[in-house]
Design an enzyme around this catalytic site. Structure first.
Site, PDB file in Angstrom:
ATOM      1  CE1 TYR A  19      -1.162  -4.789   2.012  1.00 66.40           C
ATOM      2  CE2 TYR A  19      -2.689  -6.563   2.545  1.00 66.40           C
ATOM      3  CZ  TYR A  19      -1.400  -6.080   2.451  1.00 66.40           C
ATOM      4  OH  TYR A  19      -0.344  -6.884   2.792  1.00 66.40           O
ATOM      5  CD  GLU A  41       1.472  -8.745   7.771  1.00 63.26           C
ATOM      6  OE1 GLU A  41       0.826  -9.310   8.679  1.00 63.26           O
ATOM      7  OE2 GLU A  41       1.018  -8.617   6.628  1.00 63.26           O
ATOM      8  CD1 TRP A  49      -4.525  -6.673   6.230  1.00 62.46           C
ATOM      9  CD2 TRP A  49      -2.843  -6.305   7.646  1.00 62.46           C
ATOM     10  NE1 TRP A  49      -3.505  -6.059   5.523  1.00 62.46           N
ATOM     11  CE2 TRP A  49      -2.461  -5.828   6.373  1.00 62.46           C
ATOM     12  CE3 TRP A  49      -1.938  -6.173   8.710  1.00 62.46           C
ATOM     13  CZ2 TRP A  49      -1.221  -5.233   6.133  1.00 62.46           C
ATOM     14  CZ3 TRP A  49      -0.702  -5.577   8.462  1.00 62.46           C
ATOM     15  CH2 TRP A  49      -0.362  -5.124   7.200  1.00 62.46           C
TER      16      TRP A  49
END
Length: 193
Positions: A19, A41, A49
């Site tokens: 990512y 998010e 995350w």
């Protein structure tokens, strides 16, 4: 490429590394991607995350790859099934927020022509390229994220607090918060072209 040069949060997990290298702080004006990242998010609120990245494929499968129009049509029963059966975070409010956010996104698209026009309009279509030396310098929120958060809430979006929105602005590339020493910082990418 040497991992120790990358932003330190990204080097201990393959999902985070991929990512970081391929998506984080890369500008996007694709409404589907912008919608996906807004919801991911939001799903991360209070969690890591890394967890969300590991469940990302399940989120994409559960929510039609974040097709805005299809998400807007989800029924209460379908949302309940997603909570029960999908391999995602089992938070009913966060799951329901995907439909709520899809409906709000459709209204923004009708008003601004696209969600990208709306969100990038807050910076006059300009990126903010920071030059942080260490992760401790990176803020959790800013006046910009607070302004956008307030406007999104006014428009009916959910899970869009200023800290979430700051992370979101990084995710969609309005902000470049790669450390200045990271090979993926905008200035370093340009230097290698």
């Amino acid at each position: 490429m040497s991992e120790e040069l990358r932003c330190p949060w990204s080097i201990n997990d393959p999902f985070e590394l991929e990512y970081h290298d391929a998506e984080w702080c890369v500008p996007s004006r694709d409404d589907t991607y912008l919608f996906e990242m807004l919801n991911l998010e939001g799903a991360q609120a209070g969690l890591s995350w890394r967890l969300i990245l590991h469940k990302r494929k399940a989120y994409q499968e559960a929510f039609f790859h974040f097709d805005i129009d299809k998400c807007a049509l989800l029924t209460d029963d379908e949302l309940a099934t997603i909570v029960e059966e999908a391999a995602i975070v089992k938070n009913r409010l966060k799951v329901k927020a995907v439909r709520t956010n899809a409906l709000a996104t459709q209204k923004v698209q009708a008003e601004f022509g696209s969600f990208a026009n709306y969100i990038w309009g807050f910076t006059n279509n300009e990126r903010i390229i920071n030059e942080w030396q260490g992760m401790g310098e990176v803020p959790a929120s800013t006046e910009l994220s607070e302004k956008i958060s307030k406007d999104l809430k006014k428009r009916g979006f959910k899970f869009v607090g200023p800290v979430i929105i700051y992370s979101y602005l990084q995710a969609i590339g309005i902000l470049d918060d790669h450390l200045r020493s990271c090979p993926f910082h905008t200035f370093n990418r340009e230097a290698t072209k």
